[in-house]
Design a protein around this motif. Structure first.
Motif, PDB file in Angstrom:
ATOM      1  N   GLU A 187       0.821  -1.202   0.000  1.00 19.89           N
ATOM      2  CA  GLU A 187       0.000   0.000   0.000  1.00 19.89           C
ATOM      3  C   GLU A 187       0.862   1.262   0.000  1.00 19.89           C
ATOM      4  O   GLU A 187       2.058   1.219   0.262  1.00 19.89           O
ATOM      5  CB  GLU A 187      -0.911   0.001   1.230  1.00 19.89           C
ATOM      6  N   ASN A 188       0.211   2.407  -0.259  1.00 22.59           N
ATOM      7  CA  ASN A 188       0.918   3.674  -0.212  1.00 22.59           C
ATOM      8  C   ASN A 188       1.384   3.950   1.207  1.00 22.59           C
ATOM      9  O   ASN A 188       0.642   3.754   2.172  1.00 22.59           O
ATOM     10  CB  ASN A 188      -0.001   4.812  -0.682  1.00 22.59           C
ATOM     11  N   VAL A 189       2.606   4.403   1.346  1.00 17.33           N
ATOM     12  CA  VAL A 189       3.147   4.713   2.668  1.00 17.33           C
ATOM     13  C   VAL A 189       3.448   6.206   2.724  1.00 17.33           C
ATOM     14  O   VAL A 189       3.381   6.917   1.720  1.00 17.33           O
ATOM     15  CB  VAL A 189       4.428   3.896   2.942  1.00 17.33           C
ATOM     16  N   ASP A 190       3.786   6.687   3.915  1.00 14.68           N
ATOM     17  CA  ASP A 190       3.980   8.128   4.086  1.00 14.68           C
ATOM     18  C   ASP A 190       5.236   8.611   3.361  1.00 14.68           C
ATOM     19  O   ASP A 190       6.131   7.830   3.019  1.00 14.68           O
ATOM     20  CB  ASP A 190       4.046   8.461   5.576  1.00 14.68           C
ATOM     21  N   ALA A 230       0.338   9.622  15.945  1.00 14.27           N
ATOM     22  CA  ALA A 230       0.169  10.224  14.619  1.00 14.27           C
ATOM     23  C   ALA A 230       0.009  11.732  14.771  1.00 14.27           C
ATOM     24  O   ALA A 230      -0.631  12.224  15.718  1.00 14.27           O
ATOM     25  CB  ALA A 230      -1.044   9.620  13.924  1.00 14.27           C
ATOM     26  N   HIS A 231       0.601  12.475  13.847  1.00 11.15           N
ATOM     27  CA  HIS A 231       0.489  13.937  13.895  1.00 11.15           C
ATOM     28  C   HIS A 231       0.442  14.460  12.469  1.00 11.15           C
ATOM     29  O   HIS A 231       1.372  14.254  11.674  1.00 11.15           O
ATOM     30  CB  HIS A 231       1.682  14.542  14.636  1.00 11.15           C
ATOM     31  N   ALA A 232      -0.675  15.129  12.143  1.00  3.17           N
ATOM     32  CA  ALA A 232      -0.872  15.676  10.800  1.00  3.17           C
ATOM     33  C   ALA A 232      -0.663  14.571   9.754  1.00  3.17           C
ATOM     34  O   ALA A 232      -1.339  13.555   9.783  1.00  3.17           O
ATOM     35  CB  ALA A 232       0.055  16.861  10.570  1.00  3.17           C
ATOM     36  N   GLU A 233       0.312  14.757   8.849  1.00  2.71           N
ATOM     37  CA  GLU A 233       0.554  13.775   7.791  1.00  2.71           C
ATOM     38  C   GLU A 233       1.467  12.636   8.240  1.00  2.71           C
ATOM     39  O   GLU A 233       1.634  11.652   7.510  1.00  2.71           O
ATOM     40  CB  GLU A 233       1.192  14.462   6.574  1.00  2.71           C
ATOM     41  N   ASP A 234       2.078  12.781   9.415  1.00  2.23           N
ATOM     42  CA  ASP A 234       2.984  11.743   9.913  1.00  2.23           C
ATOM     43  C   ASP A 234       2.198  10.671  10.651  1.00  2.23           C
ATOM     44  O   ASP A 234       1.472  10.985  11.605  1.00  2.23           O
ATOM     45  CB  ASP A 234       4.028  12.345  10.859  1.00  2.23           C
ATOM     46  N   PRO A 235       2.321   9.407  10.248  1.00  5.90           N
ATOM     47  CA  PRO A 235       1.555   8.338  10.895  1.00  5.90           C
ATOM     48  C   PRO A 235       2.149   7.954  12.250  1.00  5.90           C
ATOM     49  O   PRO A 235       3.248   8.392  12.621  1.00  5.90           O
ATOM     50  CB  PRO A 235       1.691   7.172   9.904  1.00  5.90           C
ATOM     51  N   GLU A 236       1.406   7.151  12.983  1.00  3.85           N
ATOM     52  CA  GLU A 236       1.873   6.596  14.251  1.00  3.85           C
ATOM     53  C   GLU A 236       3.149   5.784  14.009  1.00  3.85           C
ATOM     54  O   GLU A 236       3.255   5.041  13.042  1.00  3.85           O
ATOM     55  CB  GLU A 236       0.783   5.688  14.832  1.00  3.85           C
ATOM     56  N   ARG A 237       4.122   5.930  14.917  1.00  2.00           N
ATOM     57  CA  ARG A 237       5.393   5.224  14.742  1.00  2.00           C
ATOM     58  C   ARG A 237       5.860   4.609  16.054  1.00  2.00           C
ATOM     59  O   ARG A 237       5.626   5.152  17.140  1.00  2.00           O
ATOM     60  CB  ARG A 237       6.484   6.172  14.226  1.00  2.00           C
ATOM     61  N   ALA A 258      -1.804   3.698   5.728  1.00  2.00           N
ATOM     62  CA  ALA A 258      -3.147   4.056   5.243  1.00  2.00           C
ATOM     63  C   ALA A 258      -4.078   4.462   6.379  1.00  2.00           C
ATOM     64  O   ALA A 258      -5.287   4.222   6.320  1.00  2.00           O
ATOM     65  CB  ALA A 258      -3.749   2.896   4.450  1.00  2.00           C
ATOM     66  N   GLY A 259      -3.526   5.095   7.417  1.00  2.00           N
ATOM     67  CA  GLY A 259      -4.353   5.590   8.504  1.00  2.00           C
ATOM     68  C   GLY A 259      -4.849   4.534   9.477  1.00  2.00           C
ATOM     69  O   GLY A 259      -5.547   4.858  10.442  1.00  2.00           O
TER      70      GLY A 259
END
Length: 559
Positions: A187-190, A230-237, A258-259
């Motif tokens: 899938e698309n990733v950040d 998660a913050h704005a466009e940056d996903p949970e890490r 993908a959120g």
């Protein structure tokens, strides 16, 4: 001799029962080479000790690093003998060249049952102590369930396994934020992950920002997993440091995709994965360009290319020592469909236990092993090769769960003639695979009849036979009548020398059914089963067809 051991943490290593095989599989051949292991690879290693000549204490089940001891000296022989008396698992010397010194050490090792290892020329003693210290710690760590079957050093496989456990995308990085492996997330990733993977490292501005914020101090200073929402466009890490024996080796990063949130147990799964990753990072670190250079040089020697002297040096072989080639195959043994990666990893480790210098080279669906340091007495060298082949076939069959066959090449006086040995080894392996019987190890002369028929069939491959031979008619009939099996029926009948009972059992039919088919074969093809010439031609053409070649078929008439 004072033992400068890594206590107290080796208490945990002793409890884990790390074996010599487990330690070598982690540390890898780039730092440590096993010369001989008379007692096998299952011996426990509970710690390491660095030699101090002032106090002569040697403890059981330790690996003794003989720093400052010339492997060619009488001191080395005496040290090895005392290590055996004390029950040490093995002694590590500096780089050992083939010759009388190496032979003397192997002879004492056989008497004492103690393994002899050598530090490679490109690894210092200080580096080796650190690697062994980390290797013992990581070899005793329980693997993550999804990563148990990974080959040592398979970082991409580890990344994929962790991705399944955590439900996100994964990258594995070294301490300089260079990407060593990443999961194959479809899938698309950040954007940050894309930049990191494409550049094979975290962007420099990002690294600088994390360093300034004190992120790396926090990461390298904790055994826990760090989490960022998660913050704005940056996903949970999530991120966890990979360490072994106190040494930081790198880190594993996890990002949601993908959120979607990460799996509920993602933190614990990553924590377990960082322990498992230590062994893979160590192996990947020590297995580098030097091993690939040795494999490439050995491949060239076995193909008869290049200067034998130059290639022997690159492969760490002695050009004028007796050598032989073993052809090893699992399953079909020759098909590209048989993945040899696991077999190669097992062979590399197992071969070292025989006290010879061996280089294993993948070749299609099989592995070619160039074995040097054989006895200069021909009969003894042949016996060494036979013992090695039989042991490998048994050990690898048990380890892989499928039959492993070994073709033994002839012993030749030097690597300049390695190609001769390779050809005979491959012929023997092909004959073993073709026979598909219980025999798993052979030389070409042991299976000469099978090799002979293969050579005859190969010589006839381009032969075009007359139109309308009996086998061609039968093949055309089978092709036009679905369910007709006259060709395999004829093959079984001829293979069993006309024994109807045996052939019918092979085909799984009643003898009367086979007799009916034989009458149909005669009617359809006109084959005279009483004619020796007709039977011989049918046998040869059936074998040519079996290869999948167009050889010997000629135009096929329609009935």
């Amino acid at each position: 001799m004072t033992n400068l051991r890594e206590s107290p943490e080796w208490g945990a290593a002793a409890e884990s029962q790390v074996t010599l095989e487990g330690l070598l599989s982690v540390v890898g051949p780039g730092a440590l080479e096993l010369d001989t292991a008379p007692g096998g690879l299952a011996g426990a290693v509970v710690g390491i000790a660095v030699l101090d000549v002032l106090e002569p204490e040697i403890r059981p089940r330790e690996l003794l690093l003989a720093v400052g001891v010339d492997a060619a000296s009488a001191h080395a022989v005496d040290l090895l003998r005392r290590a055996g008396d004390a029950g040490a698992t093995g002694v590590v010397f500096g780089p050992v060249r083939a010759g009388r010194a190496a032979e003397a050490l192997r002879n004492v090792a056989e008497e004492s049952g103690t393994a002899v290892l050598s530090r490679t020329a490109w690894c210092t003693w200080a580096q080796l102590v650190g690697l062994l210290r980390a290797g013992l710690a990581s070899a005793g760590a329980p693997p993550a369930p999804a990563a148990r079957d990974l080959l040592p050093g398979d970082l991409n496989g580890l990344a994929d396994a962790v991705a399944v456990l955590v439900g996100g995308s994964v990258t594995i990085e070294d301490t300089e934020s260079r990407v060593l492996a990443y999961s194959s997330t479809e899938e698309n990733v950040d954007e940050m992950r894309q930049l990191t993977i494409l550049g094979r490292r975290v962007p420099p501005w990002r690294v600088a920002a994390m360093r300034e914020a004190g992120f790396f101090r926090a990461l390298w200073g904790t055994d826990d997993v760090l989490h960022r929402r998660a913050h704005a466009e940056d996903p949970e890490r999530l991120v966890g440091a990979v360490r072994a024996g106190g040494e930081v080796l790198g880190s594993i990063w996890v990002a949601s995709v993908a959120g979607r949130p990460l799996s509920p147990g993602a933190s614990e799964a990553l924590r377990a994965a960082t322990r498992t990753a230590a062994a893979h990072l160590l192996h990947a670190r020590t297995r580098g360009a030097d091993d690939r250079l040795a494999e490439d040089a050995a491949r060239a020697l076995m193909e008869g290319r290049g200067s034998p002297e130059v290639l022997a040096e690159r492969a760490m072989l002695t050009a004028e020592e007796p050598c032989a080639v073993l052809a090893v195959g699992a399953g079909s043994g020759t098909s590209g469909e048989d993945d040899p990666s696991r077999l190669h990893a097992l062979l590399t480790l197992r071969c070292a236990a025989f006290g010879h210098r061996s280089v294993a080279v993948p070749a299609g669906g099989r592995i070619l092993v160039l074995v040097s340091r054989l006895d200069r007495v021909p009969d003894r060298a042949d016996a060494q090769v036979t013992r090695m082949g039989e042991a490998l076939a048994g050990q690898l069959s048990a380890a892989t769960g499928s039959p492993v066959r070994v073709g033994l090449g002839g012993v030749v006086p030097g690597v300049a003639r390695a190609a001769e040995s390779r050809r005979s080894a491959e012929l023997a392996l092909k004959a073993l695979v073709r026979a598909a019987g219980p025999r798993t190890v052979a030389r070409a002369e042991d299976v000469a009849d099978t090799v002979g028929i293969m050579e005859v069939v190969e010589a006839l491959r381009e032969t075009v036979l007359p139109v309308g031979t009996s086998v061609a008619r039968l093949a055309a009939f089978d092709a036009e009548h679905g369910g007709s099996r006259l060709v395999p029926t004829l093959r079984a009948y001829l293979d069993h020398f006309g024994d109807v009972a045996s052939a019918s059992r092979t085909l799984g039919v009643h003898p009367n059914s086979l007799r009916y088919r034989l009458r149909r074969i005669t009617e359809v093809s006109g084959l005279d089963l009483d004619s020796p010439d007709a039977r011989l031609l049918a046998e040869l053409q059936l074998r040519l067809r079996e290869r999948g070649d167009g050889a010997g078929r000629g135009p096929v008439p329609r009935q």
